[in-house]
Design a protein around this motif. Structure first.
Motif, PDB file in Angstrom:
ATOM      1  N   GLY A   1       8.690  -0.046 -27.393  1.00 10.99           N
ATOM      2  CA  GLY A   1       9.095   1.280 -26.955  1.00 10.99           C
ATOM      3  C   GLY A   1       8.111   1.984 -26.049  1.00 10.99           C
ATOM      4  N   LYS A   2       7.077   1.278 -25.595  1.00  9.32           N
ATOM      5  CA  LYS A   2       6.068   1.900 -24.734  1.00  9.32           C
ATOM      6  C   LYS A   2       6.455   1.735 -23.272  1.00  9.32           C
ATOM      7  CE  LYS A   2       2.358   1.065 -28.048  1.00  9.32           C
ATOM      8  NZ  LYS A   2       1.079   0.360 -28.317  1.00  9.32           N
ATOM      9  N   PRO A   3       6.203   2.770 -22.451  1.00 12.33           N
ATOM     10  CA  PRO A   3       6.554   2.668 -21.021  1.00 12.33           C
ATOM     11  C   PRO A   3       5.652   1.685 -20.303  1.00 12.33           C
ATOM     12  CG  PRO A   3       5.359   4.700 -21.451  1.00 12.33           C
ATOM     13  CD  PRO A   3       5.622   4.080 -22.792  1.00 12.33           C
ATOM     14  N   MET A   4       6.192   1.026 -19.302  1.00 11.75           N
ATOM     15  CA  MET A   4       5.410   0.128 -18.460  1.00 11.75           C
ATOM     16  C   MET A   4       5.995   0.129 -17.069  1.00 11.75           C
ATOM     17  SD  MET A   4       6.690  -3.487 -20.110  1.00 11.75           S
ATOM     18  CE  MET A   4       5.707  -4.470 -18.997  1.00 11.75           C
ATOM     19  N   VAL A   5       5.133  -0.089 -16.088  1.00 11.93           N
ATOM     20  CA  VAL A   5       5.556  -0.100 -14.690  1.00 11.93           C
ATOM     21  C   VAL A   5       5.909  -1.525 -14.301  1.00 11.93           C
ATOM     22  CG1 VAL A   5       4.892   0.366 -12.301  1.00 11.93           C
ATOM     23  CG2 VAL A   5       4.093   1.870 -14.143  1.00 11.93           C
ATOM     24  N   ILE A   6       7.095  -1.699 -13.754  1.00 12.73           N
ATOM     25  CA  ILE A   6       7.525  -2.977 -13.210  1.00 12.73           C
ATOM     26  C   ILE A   6       7.507  -2.863 -11.690  1.00 12.73           C
ATOM     27  CG2 ILE A   6       9.354  -4.702 -13.104  1.00 12.73           C
ATOM     28  CD1 ILE A   6       8.176  -4.404 -15.875  1.00 12.73           C
ATOM     29  N   ALA A   7       6.692  -3.694 -11.045  1.00 11.75           N
ATOM     30  CA  ALA A   7       6.661  -3.753  -9.582  1.00 11.75           C
ATOM     31  C   ALA A   7       7.538  -4.918  -9.153  1.00 11.75           C
ATOM     32  CB  ALA A   7       5.238  -3.928  -9.088  1.00 11.75           C
ATOM     33  N   ASP A   8       8.684  -4.618  -8.563  1.00  7.12           N
ATOM     34  CA  ASP A   8       9.642  -5.666  -8.216  1.00  7.12           C
ATOM     35  C   ASP A   8       9.233  -6.442  -6.980  1.00  7.12           C
ATOM     36  OD1 ASP A   8      11.522  -5.251 -10.337  1.00  7.12           O
ATOM     37  OD2 ASP A   8      12.072  -3.375  -9.354  1.00  7.12           O
ATOM     38  N   HIS A   9       8.876  -5.729  -5.906  1.00  4.17           N
ATOM     39  CA  HIS A   9       8.446  -6.426  -4.701  1.00  4.17           C
ATOM     40  C   HIS A   9       7.831  -5.434  -3.727  1.00  4.17           C
ATOM     41  CE1 HIS A   9      11.932  -4.838  -2.451  1.00  4.17           C
ATOM     42  NE2 HIS A   9      12.636  -5.097  -3.530  1.00  4.17           N
ATOM     43  N   ALA A  10       7.035  -5.975  -2.794  1.00  6.25           N
ATOM     44  CA  ALA A  10       6.465  -5.135  -1.741  1.00  6.25           C
ATOM     45  C   ALA A  10       7.518  -4.841  -0.706  1.00  6.25           C
ATOM     46  CB  ALA A  10       5.279  -5.848  -1.103  1.00  6.25           C
ATOM     47  N   LEU A  11       7.474  -3.642  -0.184  1.00  2.55           N
ATOM     48  CA  LEU A  11       8.418  -3.235   0.854  1.00  2.55           C
ATOM     49  C   LEU A  11       7.879  -3.613   2.231  1.00  2.55           C
ATOM     50  CD1 LEU A  11       9.264   0.236  -0.639  1.00  2.55           C
ATOM     51  CD2 LEU A  11      10.761  -1.762  -0.629  1.00  2.55           C
ATOM     52  N   PRO A  12       8.753  -3.828   3.191  1.00  2.45           N
ATOM     53  CA  PRO A  12       8.283  -4.157   4.553  1.00  2.45           C
ATOM     54  C   PRO A  12       7.461  -3.015   5.128  1.00  2.45           C
ATOM     55  CG  PRO A  12      10.637  -4.570   4.313  1.00  2.45           C
ATOM     56  CD  PRO A  12      10.209  -3.828   3.086  1.00  2.45           C
ATOM     57  N   HIS A  13       6.444  -3.369   5.906  1.00  2.00           N
ATOM     58  CA  HIS A  13       5.644  -2.354   6.592  1.00  2.00           C
ATOM     59  C   HIS A  13       6.526  -1.610   7.606  1.00  2.00           C
ATOM     60  CE1 HIS A  13       1.794  -3.291   4.935  1.00  2.00           C
ATOM     61  NE2 HIS A  13       1.871  -4.559   5.321  1.00  2.00           N
ATOM     62  N   LEU A  14       6.282  -0.305   7.688  1.00  2.00           N
ATOM     63  CA  LEU A  14       6.965   0.459   8.729  1.00  2.00           C
ATOM     64  C   LEU A  14       6.327   0.156  10.081  1.00  2.00           C
ATOM     65  CD1 LEU A  14       7.269   3.903   6.926  1.00  2.00           C
ATOM     66  CD2 LEU A  14       9.016   2.142   7.148  1.00  2.00           C
ATOM     67  N   HIS A  15       7.061   0.377  11.130  1.00  2.00           N
ATOM     68  CA  HIS A  15       6.562   0.121  12.492  1.00  2.00           C
ATOM     69  C   HIS A  15       5.315   0.978  12.745  1.00  2.00           C
ATOM     70  CE1 HIS A  15       6.534  -0.900  16.694  1.00  2.00           C
ATOM     71  NE2 HIS A  15       6.507   0.383  17.013  1.00  2.00           N
ATOM     72  N   GLY A  16       4.230   0.318  13.162  1.00  2.00           N
ATOM     73  CA  GLY A  16       3.001   1.047  13.469  1.00  2.00           C
ATOM     74  C   GLY A  16       2.102   1.249  12.282  1.00  2.00           C
ATOM     75  N   GLU A  17       2.538   0.834  11.086  1.00  2.00           N
ATOM     76  CA  GLU A  17       1.734   1.051   9.877  1.00  2.00           C
ATOM     77  C   GLU A  17       0.631   0.009   9.803  1.00  2.00           C
ATOM     78  OE1 GLU A  17       3.453   0.186   5.881  1.00  2.00           O
ATOM     79  OE2 GLU A  17       3.506   2.362   5.759  1.00  2.00           O
ATOM     80  N   THR A  18      -0.552   0.410   9.345  1.00  2.00           N
ATOM     81  CA  THR A  18      -1.672  -0.498   9.184  1.00  2.00           C
ATOM     82  C   THR A  18      -2.122  -0.516   7.742  1.00  2.00           C
ATOM     83  OG1 THR A  18      -3.235   1.247   9.747  1.00  2.00           O
ATOM     84  CG2 THR A  18      -2.476  -0.180  11.550  1.00  2.00           C
ATOM     85  N   ALA A  19      -2.802  -1.602   7.352  1.00  2.00           N
ATOM     86  CA  ALA A  19      -3.261  -1.735   5.965  1.00  2.00           C
ATOM     87  C   ALA A  19      -4.424  -0.792   5.685  1.00  2.00           C
ATOM     88  CB  ALA A  19      -3.695  -3.170   5.719  1.00  2.00           C
TER      89      ALA A  19
END
Length: 266
Positions: free
Chosen positions: A248-266
């Motif tokens: 019953g404890k909350p946990m974060v599920i990360a399904d997948h990384a989203l595509p970078h937006l145009h012009g976005e840098t790491a």
């Protein structure tokens, strides 16, 4: 004990502002707050500003009646302990000496016996008594990180600032450390702000989360309600959600990384 309040804070580095008009709801004593967000979101800058290592360009930082921006060095040492990302030096000091020195600096009015008892208690609570008579240069990165935490905890300040205190630790020690941090907040009614990248550690051990993006607060509150899919998308660029485990404890599920937006840098 008094609340920590941050209002209209602007801070950063020479010619590079980082925090922009940042305000938080008051943080009450006994609260553990996780600072979350992607790299360069402003988390470490916020801790360094609270610790007095960066002078804000404007805004208010208060711990009860104390305006943190104007503290003298003695009062700052009494009120605030700060654990940076960098590990304690790997020198010739014995681990006990490293922690005992921090204790003596923070509690000059206590007897040598009382300071020894405080130092011993911190080694015991963290489960690192076996390291006491080893030299800092002989210790692994994770062990030195534990000693850095011991140096912060032994000071017993009302405000404790921890920058990635579990980054060099394996899962068992991460759980041990965060249990001790939470117990310390409750036992002393201390206010603890910590930077952590593991969202599930934040959800499990912290009372509040503050999510930063580009130097702004984009969400704050109880972890299970603040970490919405929209917040995870904006802060981390992931598709994610809160679920509950079999206990019953909350946990974060990360399904997948989203595509970078145009012009976005790491």
């Amino acid at each position: 004990m008094s609340a920590l309040t941050i209002e209209s804070l602007h801070a950063g580095y020479r010619k590079r502002p980082v925090l922009k008009d940042l305000s938080l709801a008051p943080v009450q004593p006994g609260t553990v707050v996780a600072l979350l967000g992607a790299n360069a979101a402003g988390k470490s800058t916020l801790l360094r500003t609270l610790a007095g290592q960066l002078r804000p360009t404007s805004g208010s930082l208060r711990l009860g009646e104390h305006e943190l921006i104007r503290l003298d060095a003695h009062t700052r040492r009494r009120l605030i302990a700060y654990l940076p990302q960098s590990l304690p030096a790997a020198g010739a000091l014995f681990a006990w000496e490293a922690v005992s020195t921090a204790c003596s600096a923070a509690h000059p009015g206590k007897s040598a016996r009382a300071r020894d008892q405080l130092t011993e208690a911190v080694f015991t609570r963290l489960g690192i008594a076996a390291l006491a008579l080893r030299r800092m240069g002989e210790l692994s990165g994770g062990q030195r990180q534990m000693l850095g935490l011991a140096q912060a905890l032994v000071r017993q300040t009302p405000l404790l600032l921890l920058d990635e205190p579990t980054s060099a630790l394996d899962p068992r020690w991460q759980l041990e450390v965060l249990n001790v941090i939470r117990e310390d907040a409750l036992a002393r009614e201390a206010t603890i702000l910590l930077v952590v990248h593991d969202l599930n550690l934040a959800v499990r051990f912290c009372d509040r989360v503050v999510v930063l993006d580009g130097g702004h607060v984009i969400a704050e509150g109880a972890p299970a309600t603040a970490l919405t899919p929209a917040v995870l998308r904006q802060a981390y660029g992931i598709a994610g959600r809160i679920e509950h485990c079999s206990q019953g404890k909350p946990m974060v599920i990360a399904d997948h990384a989203l595509p970078h937006l145009h012009g976005e840098t790491a």
